[in-house]
Design an enzyme around this catalytic site. Structure first.
Site, mmCIF file in Angstrom:
data_model
loop_
_atom_site.group_PDB
_atom_site.id
_atom_site.type_symbol
_atom_site.label_atom_id
_atom_site.label_comp_id
_atom_site.label_asym_id
_atom_site.label_seq_id
_atom_site.Cartn_x
_atom_site.Cartn_y
_atom_site.Cartn_z
ATOM 1 N N ASP A 25 0.793 -1.234 0.000
ATOM 2 C CA ASP A 25 0.000 0.000 0.000
ATOM 3 C C ASP A 25 0.826 1.285 0.000
ATOM 4 O O ASP A 25 1.787 1.412 0.757
ATOM 5 C CB ASP A 25 -0.879 0.065 1.256
ATOM 6 N N ARG A 143 -8.468 -0.093 11.013
ATOM 7 C CA ARG A 143 -7.166 0.335 10.497
ATOM 8 C C ARG A 143 -7.256 1.406 9.400
ATOM 9 O O ARG A 143 -8.314 1.735 8.915
ATOM 10 C CB ARG A 143 -6.402 -0.866 9.958
#
Length: 273
Positions: A25, A143
């Site tokens: 990511d 998250r």
């Protein structure tokens, strides 16, 4: 090893890539001290997924990138299994990074800061946010914070899911100083076939419309739609900052290509998003 890999035939010439080993990511995309700051999930010790660090590169033009030292490493009790994805924001000439501290069966939101854009110090009172009690939130999946300023208040969205693991959702928090945060609301909950976990939310007002970008997991294929393992898309709507509820239209894909996931946006000094 890194020189040999960097000179290898298949090493990317244009896209950001680590000197070696694993990346996934994008994280912390922002503009600070005249440079675009870009971070990425990184396991520097092998080409396999492992305890996540934050790699770091900077650019003045979004084309030529320079590698800096690793910004975050999983060195504390609250993030020992990984410094998961998050965002960057500038306040009073200080760069703040917000990220998820991952430990077994628990995820919490943490913060680090830098006054030079290179060296980062983890906040001494981490974690700054734990999953709220009494809400329909599955705590092990909590998250990927994204922070922005609206008026004189900072807001944060966090990806989550319901306790029965059937619906993804996005949570909203608010703060006056980036240090003390209060739970505001379950801002958005996924509908039918809109996913069972919402990761990596981003939020912005673009040309007068509020845009919530999410990367949902668990959407089932419909004809030629949703053919990737996981999707990335957006909802157009309006966030009521008083109630904390995002009223929105249907989920739209950002990209139909293979493995397009966890994109990030940022606002830069000239006003563009």
């Amino acid at each position: 090893m890194s020189i040999r890999i960097a000179n290898a035939r298949w090493y990317p010439k244009y896209h950001i890539a680590a000197p070696s080993a694993w990346v996934n990511d994008p994280n912390g995309f922002c503009f600070y001290k005249g440079k675009y700051q870009f971070f990425y999930q990184h396991h520097p010790h092998s080409p396999q997924w492992g305890p996540m660090h934050w790699g770091h590169v900077v650019s003045e033009d979004l084309i030529h990138w320079r590698h800096l030292p690793i910004a975050l490493a999983p060195t504390n009790d609250y993030d020992r299994d990984g410094c998961f994805s998050g965002c960057g924001i500038v306040k009073d000439d200080r760069l703040y990074l917000f990220y998820t501290g991952n430990i077994p069966n628990e995820q919490n939101q943490c913060m680090a800061y830098s006054d030079d854009g290179v060296n980062f110090v983890k906040y001494e009172h981490n974690p700054i946010i734990r999953a709220p009690e009494g809400e329909d939130i599955f705590k092990p999946d909590f998250r990927d914070p994204k922070v922005w300023l609206h008026g004189d208040t900072y807001y944060m969205v966090v990806g989550s899911r319901t306790k029965d693991k059937l619906h993804g959702q996005v949570l909203l928090y608010e703060s006056k100083d980036l240090l003390e945060w209060n739970f505001k609301s379950i801002m958005m909950r996924a509908g039918v076939n809109e996913g069972d976990m919402d990761e990596c939310p981003n939020f912005a007002n673009i040309e007068g419309r509020d845009v919530l970008i999410v990367s949902p997991q668990g959407i089932k294929r419909v004809g030629n739609m949703y053919m990737n393992l996981y999707q990335s898309g957006y909802f157009l709507g309006k966030l009521d900052y008083n109630s904390g509820i995002f009223v929105h239209g249907k989920f739209e894909l950002l990209d139909y290509g293979f493995d397009f996931y966890a994109p990030q946006i940022t606002k830069i000094p000239d006003g563009r998003t």
